[in-house]
Design an enzyme around this catalytic site. Sequence first.
Site, PDB file in Angstrom:
ATOM      1  N   ASP A 320      -2.699  21.025  -0.358  1.00  0.00           N
ATOM      2  CA  ASP A 320      -2.222  19.932  -1.206  1.00  0.00           C
ATOM      3  C   ASP A 320      -1.876  18.756  -0.303  1.00  0.00           C
ATOM      4  O   ASP A 320      -1.080  18.877   0.632  1.00  0.00           O
ATOM      5  CB  ASP A 320      -1.011  20.340  -2.040  1.00  0.00           C
ATOM      6  CG  ASP A 320      -0.860  19.442  -3.260  1.00  0.00           C
ATOM      7  OD1 ASP A 320      -1.128  19.912  -4.376  1.00  0.00           O
ATOM      8  OD2 ASP A 320      -0.496  18.259  -3.083  1.00  0.00           O
ATOM      9  N   SER A 435     -14.510  18.442 -16.569  1.00  0.00           N
ATOM     10  CA  SER A 435     -13.583  18.021 -17.618  1.00  0.00           C
ATOM     11  C   SER A 435     -14.362  17.735 -18.890  1.00  0.00           C
ATOM     12  O   SER A 435     -15.553  17.388 -18.845  1.00  0.00           O
ATOM     13  CB  SER A 435     -12.840  16.760 -17.168  1.00  0.00           C
ATOM     14  OG  SER A 435     -12.165  16.151 -18.252  1.00  0.00           O
ATOM     15  N   TYR A 448     -13.831   8.820 -13.651  1.00  0.00           N
ATOM     16  CA  TYR A 448     -13.468  10.240 -13.723  1.00  0.00           C
ATOM     17  C   TYR A 448     -14.582  11.056 -14.378  1.00  0.00           C
ATOM     18  O   TYR A 448     -14.990  12.113 -13.875  1.00  0.00           O
ATOM     19  CB  TYR A 448     -12.163  10.355 -14.514  1.00  0.00           C
ATOM     20  CG  TYR A 448     -11.629  11.755 -14.693  1.00  0.00           C
ATOM     21  CD1 TYR A 448     -11.073  12.452 -13.629  1.00  0.00           C
ATOM     22  CD2 TYR A 448     -11.650  12.369 -15.951  1.00  0.00           C
ATOM     23  CE1 TYR A 448     -10.562  13.727 -13.803  1.00  0.00           C
ATOM     24  CE2 TYR A 448     -11.140  13.638 -16.132  1.00  0.00           C
ATOM     25  CZ  TYR A 448     -10.598  14.318 -15.059  1.00  0.00           C
ATOM     26  OH  TYR A 448     -10.091  15.575 -15.237  1.00  0.00           O
TER      27      TYR A 448
END
Length: 701
Positions: A320, A435, A448
Site C-alpha cells: 500500500d 469495474s 477510470y
Amino acid sequence: MALNLNALNEPIGPIIRDYSWKDAVLYALGIGSGMDELDYVYEKNLKVIPSFSIAAIFDFLSHIGTKSNVNLSGILHGEQDLIFHQPIPTDGKFVTEGKITHFYDLGQPKGATIVGEGITCDAKGKKLFTNMITLFGKLDGGFGGEAPPKVKIDFPERAPDIIVSERPSPNQPLVYRLSGDLFVLHVDPEFAKMVGFEKPIMHGLCTHGFACRALMKSLVPGQPEKVRRMACRFSKTLYPGIPIDVHIWKIQEGKALWRVINTENQEIVIDNGIFEYGDIPKDEIRFDGKVAVITGAGAGLGRTYALELAKRGAKLVINDFGGSRDGLSSGQASPADKVVQEIKDLGAEAVANYDNVATVQGGESIIQTAIKAFGTVDILINNAGILRDKSFMKMEKDIWQSVEDVHLNGAYHVTRHAFQVMKDKGYGRIIMTTSAAGLYGNFGQTNYSSAKMGIVGLMNTLKLEGEKYNIKINTIAPIAASRLTEDFLPPDLFQKAKPDYVAPLVLFLCADRCPVSGNIYNVGMGFINRAAVYTGKGTVISKGIPRPEDVQNQMSKISDMTNAKIYTHLNEQVGDLFNAFKAPEVKSETPKTGDTKNVADIFKLMPSRFIPEAAQGIDVIFQYTITGNDAGNWSVSIQQNTCTVTQGIHEKPNCTLSMSDIDFMDITQGKLSAMKAYTSGKLKISGDIMKSQLIEKLFKK
C-alpha cells in the site's frame, strides 16, 4: 525416437471417466476382496477401496506416455503416489487434469524417468485425489537432462510390526484387467515370452491393490475414508499365484512404511511404501505454504482479502502506497503496517511494502519483497486504485494519465514480474480488478472506465500465454464499500456492501482447485454473475466493397444476437470471418482419412499422405495384419524417401502390427490413440517395436 521434452507442463485433459458401483466392486474383486470383505463387494453398504482411484484413471497414464513420446518397448511403471482429499463416491464421474512435471536423465545405458501429476475432481469440481506417476523409459536415457533427486526412505532395522499374507490367484490378472489395464503382457503368453518373461505377469497396480487392502485391514479397518496417502516404488516382477507378504512398520501416529515381499524368493516386489491415515480433514480451500501479493491492501477490499487468505494459511505481502483516494498526497507506511500487524495477531506471516504500482521500479520492488521474504509468488491480486473523476471535457491530460498509471499500468508493472516467477515454477493465480464502469460505462469516469476495460484486454491475452504454465487469471468487478465507492453508492447500500461479500469469490479464484481462466465476474452483497463479450453471427452484405446503403439494408442481420457466441481467442473470430466467405466445400479427388469407408481405402490413401522429408535415412517395412469382416494383409515399405504399399504378406518385415478392422479404422481416423490401443491389447506389435513409433511422423493425419 527421442523424448518430447517440449511436452513439459503442457496441459493434459480434462480426461473424463464415468463409473458406477459395479466398477468399484469389480476392482475390489480384482485385488482379492471376497466374502470376508462384503463392504467392498456388496452394494448394500458399499465402500470404495481408495486405490480404485488409480485403476479408474488408467487413461491418464496413457496420455503421459503418448505426450512424452517414451519408447514403448522399454516403458515401465516406476513409482506411484496417491494423495486422497475426499472419500471416493460409489458412483459418479472422475474429471482429471494434469501435466508432465519432470523429465529426468539417468544416462544412456540406464534410461529416463517421466513424472506426471494429475488432479481428479468429481463432476462438481470437488477435488478427490492427486495422482503422481513416474514412468521409467529404459531406452530413453542420454538426452542431457538433469538427474533425478535421490530419495532415501529409512526403514526401521527391527522386524515389521505387522505382516499380512496374501496369495493372489493364478487367474488374478484376468479379473483385474477388466478394471481398465488391458495390456496384453498380463494375459498373452506369446507376447510375454517375446518381451522376456516366462508367462504373463501380475499388474503392478494389482499387487498395489492387495497392499492397500492389507494396510487398511491393519491400520484403519473398515474405514477406507481415513486413508490419506499411499506412495511406493515398483521393484520386481511378480507372477500370478505366487504368495506375498505385506510388511508394515508403524512410524508415528498416522504414518506407516511398507513393502511387499515375494515369499518364494524373498525379493522386494514393491518398495519405499508410505501410508498415511487419519481423520478426514475439513473440506475447505486452504493456502498453506502459498505466497500472496496484494496491491492496495492497506484498507477496504485489499485488507479483507489479506485477512481471509491469512486465516487459511497464506503468507502475505501487503502493498500500500499510503496515498489519498485521488493519488495526490504523498505515501505513508501506516496502512500497510497496520494490516501486517493484524495478520501477525492471527498467527500468520506477512510483510509490508510501500512502493507505488504506477512506476516500473515499484512493480518490480513489490515482487522482490515477496521473493526476499518468502522465496516465491503463487498469487497476485491487483487491487490498487485511485479515482479522479471529471466530465470528459474537463478531464485534463494529467487527470487522465494518473488514473491510467495506477489501474492499467500498475497492473502491468506488478503482473509482469510476478508472471515470470509463476511461469518458471509452472503455477500461478492472478486476479485483475475491473469495474462496472469499465464494462458498462459511468458518467464522469472516462479515465477510470478506459483503464478498467484495458485491464480486461490484458487478462484476455495473459490467459492464453499462461495456459501452458498452469497460470490462471480472472477478473472481478466488485461492488463494495470502500473509499473509492463511498460517493457512488447510496448510504444505505454502502452499509450493506461489505468487502466480506467479495472475498469468497476472490479466494476461490486464487485456489489451486479453481477450474477457470479468462473470466469476468460482477460480485457484491452476496450476488455473483459472469460478464462476457458475446458476438453475433452477422452476415456477408456484399461480395465487393459494400455501400453505406448495403449496410443500412442489412442492419437487422448485422445486429441479430440470436445464437451469439463467446470467443476465447482472436483466431476463432478471424476464422469465422473467413469461413463466412467460403463457398460450399467440393469433394477433393484425393480422399481424406475421415472419408474412407474401409480398410483397403486407408492403404490406397497412404502414399498420398506420406511425408517424404520426414523419411530421410529411414529404411523400414511395416506389415499390417487386419482381422475382422474387413480382414487382409498389407505391407508398407519406406525406402529412399518413398512409400510403397503392397497387398499381401512381406517375407521380412521389420515390424508387424496386428489389430481388428474396427480398431484400425478408429486409429487412422483419430478416434483411438495408438498408445491406448497398444496398452489395452487392441494393437499387437511384434518385431522392432521401436520402429512403430515412426508411423505418426511419416504420415499426415
